[in-house]
Design a protein around this motif. Structure first.
Motif, PDB file in Angstrom:
ATOM      1  N   UNK A  58       0.721  21.374  39.778  1.00  0.00           N
ATOM      2  CA  UNK A  58       0.527  22.808  39.544  1.00  0.00           C
ATOM      3  C   UNK A  58      -0.772  23.088  38.793  1.00  0.00           C
ATOM      4  N   UNK A  59      -1.859  22.507  39.297  1.00  0.00           N
ATOM      5  CA  UNK A  59      -3.174  22.700  38.704  1.00  0.00           C
ATOM      6  C   UNK A  59      -3.991  23.678  39.527  1.00  0.00           C
ATOM      7  N   UNK A  60      -5.000  24.259  38.904  1.00  0.00           N
ATOM      8  CA  UNK A  60      -5.979  25.033  39.660  1.00  0.00           C
ATOM      9  C   UNK A  60      -7.111  24.102  40.063  1.00  0.00           C
ATOM     10  N   UNK A  61      -7.918  24.545  40.992  1.00  0.00           N
ATOM     11  CA  UNK A  61      -9.070  23.751  41.426  1.00  0.00           C
ATOM     12  C   UNK A  61     -10.009  23.488  40.248  1.00  0.00           C
ATOM     13  N   UNK A  62     -10.232  24.485  39.400  1.00  0.00           N
ATOM     14  CA  UNK A  62     -11.157  24.330  38.270  1.00  0.00           C
ATOM     15  C   UNK A  62     -10.608  23.344  37.242  1.00  0.00           C
ATOM     16  N   UNK A  63      -9.291  23.322  37.036  1.00  0.00           N
ATOM     17  CA  UNK A  63      -8.683  22.366  36.108  1.00  0.00           C
ATOM     18  C   UNK A  63      -8.857  20.936  36.608  1.00  0.00           C
ATOM     19  N   UNK A  64      -8.696  20.752  37.905  1.00  0.00           N
ATOM     20  CA  UNK A  64      -8.898  19.420  38.479  1.00  0.00           C
ATOM     21  C   UNK A  64     -10.370  19.019  38.382  1.00  0.00           C
ATOM     22  N   UNK A  65     -11.253  19.979  38.629  1.00  0.00           N
ATOM     23  CA  UNK A  65     -12.693  19.690  38.553  1.00  0.00           C
ATOM     24  C   UNK A  65     -13.121  19.333  37.132  1.00  0.00           C
ATOM     25  N   UNK A  66     -12.470  19.954  36.148  1.00  0.00           N
ATOM     26  CA  UNK A  66     -12.756  19.623  34.751  1.00  0.00           C
ATOM     27  C   UNK A  66     -12.431  18.153  34.496  1.00  0.00           C
ATOM     28  N   UNK A  67     -11.316  17.707  35.041  1.00  0.00           N
ATOM     29  CA  UNK A  67     -10.951  16.294  34.937  1.00  0.00           C
ATOM     30  C   UNK A  67     -11.983  15.412  35.634  1.00  0.00           C
ATOM     31  N   UNK A  68     -12.461  15.849  36.788  1.00  0.00           N
ATOM     32  CA  UNK A  68     -13.404  15.037  37.551  1.00  0.00           C
ATOM     33  C   UNK A  68     -14.729  14.828  36.824  1.00  0.00           C
ATOM     34  N   UNK A  69     -15.026  15.704  35.876  1.00  0.00           N
ATOM     35  CA  UNK A  69     -16.258  15.528  35.092  1.00  0.00           C
ATOM     36  C   UNK A  69     -16.237  14.229  34.283  1.00  0.00           C
ATOM     37  N   UNK A  70     -15.031  13.707  34.031  1.00  0.00           N
ATOM     38  CA  UNK A  70     -14.893  12.468  33.272  1.00  0.00           C
ATOM     39  C   UNK A  70     -14.910  11.235  34.172  1.00  0.00           C
ATOM     40  N   UNK A  71     -15.027  11.455  35.477  1.00  0.00           N
ATOM     41  CA  UNK A  71     -14.895  10.339  36.411  1.00  0.00           C
ATOM     42  C   UNK A  71     -15.902   9.220  36.194  1.00  0.00           C
ATOM     43  N   UNK A  72     -17.106   9.554  35.724  1.00  0.00           N
ATOM     44  CA  UNK A  72     -18.091   8.498  35.503  1.00  0.00           C
ATOM     45  C   UNK A  72     -17.608   7.506  34.458  1.00  0.00           C
ATOM     46  N   UNK A  73     -17.034   8.012  33.371  1.00  0.00           N
ATOM     47  CA  UNK A  73     -16.488   7.124  32.346  1.00  0.00           C
ATOM     48  C   UNK A  73     -15.309   6.327  32.900  1.00  0.00           C
ATOM     49  N   UNK A  74     -14.464   6.984  33.676  1.00  0.00           N
ATOM     50  CA  UNK A  74     -13.298   6.309  34.242  1.00  0.00           C
ATOM     51  C   UNK A  74     -13.744   5.195  35.187  1.00  0.00           C
ATOM     52  N   UNK A  75     -14.703   5.500  36.041  1.00  0.00           N
ATOM     53  CA  UNK A  75     -15.186   4.503  36.990  1.00  0.00           C
ATOM     54  C   UNK A  75     -15.820   3.321  36.264  1.00  0.00           C
ATOM     55  N   UNK A  76     -16.556   3.617  35.193  1.00  0.00           N
ATOM     56  CA  UNK A  76     -17.195   2.538  34.432  1.00  0.00           C
ATOM     57  C   UNK A  76     -16.135   1.634  33.798  1.00  0.00           C
ATOM     58  N   UNK A  77     -15.125   2.234  33.193  1.00  0.00           N
ATOM     59  CA  UNK A  77     -14.052   1.452  32.572  1.00  0.00           C
ATOM     60  C   UNK A  77     -13.343   0.604  33.624  1.00  0.00           C
ATOM     61  N   UNK A  78     -13.084   1.186  34.792  1.00  0.00           N
ATOM     62  CA  UNK A  78     -12.438   0.422  35.868  1.00  0.00           C
ATOM     63  C   UNK A  78     -13.292  -0.780  36.264  1.00  0.00           C
ATOM     64  N   UNK A  79     -14.599  -0.587  36.310  1.00  0.00           N
ATOM     65  CA  UNK A  79     -15.498  -1.671  36.718  1.00  0.00           C
ATOM     66  C   UNK A  79     -15.580  -2.779  35.668  1.00  0.00           C
ATOM     67  N   UNK A  80     -15.243  -2.449  34.424  1.00  0.00           N
ATOM     68  CA  UNK A  80     -15.323  -3.421  33.333  1.00  0.00           C
ATOM     69  C   UNK A  80     -13.970  -4.074  33.026  1.00  0.00           C
ATOM     70  N   UNK A  81     -12.896  -3.547  33.608  1.00  0.00           N
ATOM     71  CA  UNK A  81     -11.569  -4.086  33.329  1.00  0.00           C
ATOM     72  C   UNK A  81     -11.390  -5.422  34.044  1.00  0.00           C
ATOM     73  N   UNK A  82     -10.838  -6.398  33.321  1.00  0.00           N
ATOM     74  CA  UNK A  82     -10.632  -7.722  33.899  1.00  0.00           C
ATOM     75  C   UNK A  82      -9.501  -8.432  33.159  1.00  0.00           C
ATOM     76  N   UNK A  83      -9.084  -9.551  33.691  1.00  0.00           N
ATOM     77  CA  UNK A  83      -7.964 -10.308  33.115  1.00  0.00           C
ATOM     78  C   UNK A  83      -8.213 -10.687  31.653  1.00  0.00           C
ATOM     79  N   UNK A  84      -9.470 -11.018  31.325  1.00  0.00           N
ATOM     80  CA  UNK A  84      -9.744 -11.464  29.956  1.00  0.00           C
ATOM     81  C   UNK A  84      -9.645 -10.338  28.931  1.00  0.00           C
ATOM     82  N   UNK A  85      -9.541  -9.088  29.388  1.00  0.00           N
ATOM     83  CA  UNK A  85      -9.382  -7.972  28.456  1.00  0.00           C
ATOM     84  C   UNK A  85      -7.910  -7.612  28.245  1.00  0.00           C
ATOM     85  N   UNK A  86      -7.033  -8.120  29.084  1.00  0.00           N
ATOM     86  CA  UNK A  86      -5.609  -7.802  28.977  1.00  0.00           C
ATOM     87  C   UNK A  86      -4.995  -8.328  27.686  1.00  0.00           C
ATOM     88  N   UNK A  87      -5.457  -9.485  27.214  1.00  0.00           N
ATOM     89  CA  UNK A  87      -4.874 -10.088  26.015  1.00  0.00           C
ATOM     90  C   UNK A  87      -4.980  -9.163  24.810  1.00  0.00           C
TER      91      UNK A  87
END
Length: 206
Positions: A58-87
């Motif tokens: 039940x979001x508006x398009x603008x609310x979802x777009x506000x979230x998408x502004x953070x995607x660069x940080x999210x993508x970077x974190x995903x690219x840096x996540x690995x097994x050795x960080x799980x511990x």
């Protein structure tokens, strides 16, 4: 919609993005509210995952777009996540929450990330895969104490991260980092960032 309600839904979106639910129908199908549905049934709710999630939460398009502004940080974190960080971090969500609150300056030399982005975007440097972002750095690196964890990690610039080997303690690296600090000050002709003296007075432990 109340701000708190938006924040709760935004946090849900971030978790879904981190594990891939917003990019892949098979992963979305594992989410609690969709796991009893076939992918064909899920697709009937909208012609894209974005539209399905907007409708479902039940979001508006603008609310979802506000979230998408953070995607660069999210993508970077995903690219840096690995097994050795799980511990130390346990989950990618905890890793993300740690990352977004870190000061975006190099822990060793103090250079701000925004200046690095400008510098490494120059035509002669833009093809480099590293440099524009601060990198996740383990402070203690000797064999029995070198885990990735909230208490043993910080953010470092590409130059400092490259220069500091596992043989050099962070306190001994101070003299090298001061030279790198002066290098950046000369490059940027900027007096607005300072050498992080307080960093070297801390006692890190993993």
């Amino acid at each position: 919609m109340l701000r708190r309600e938006i924040d709760i839904k935004k946090e849900r979106l971030i978790k879904m993005k981190l594990i891939g639910s917003l990019d892949n129908y098979k992963i979305l199908n594992k989410e609690p509210e969709f796991k009893n549905k076939t992918i064909a049934e899920i697709k009937q709710r909208g012609n894209t995952i974005k539209k399905i999630i907007i409708k479902h939460l039940n979001l508006t398009e603008s609310e979802f777009n506000e979230f998408e502004n953070e995607n660069q940080d999210i993508q970077y974190v995903k690219s840096r996540w690995s097994k050795d960080k799980e511990k130390g971090f346990k989950t990618i969500t905890k890793f993300y929450k740690w990352y977004i609150v870190q000061p975006k300056t190099c822990c060793y030399c103090g250079v701000p990330e925004n200046l690095l982005k400008n510098y490494f975007s120059k035509p002669n440097l833009s093809k480099r895969k590293r440099g524009k972002r601060l990198e996740i750095e383990r402070i203690l690196t000797h064999d029995d104490n070198n885990v990735y964890s909230e208490s043993n990690c910080s953010l470092a610039c590409y130059v400092c991260n490259n220069a500091k080997s596992d043989l050099i303690t962070y306190k001994d690296f101070k003299h090298i980092a001061l030279g790198i600090h002066n290098f950046w000050k000369t490059k940027f002709q900027d007096d607005n960032f300072t050498f992080p003296e307080s960093f070297y007075n801390k006692n890190y432990k993993s």
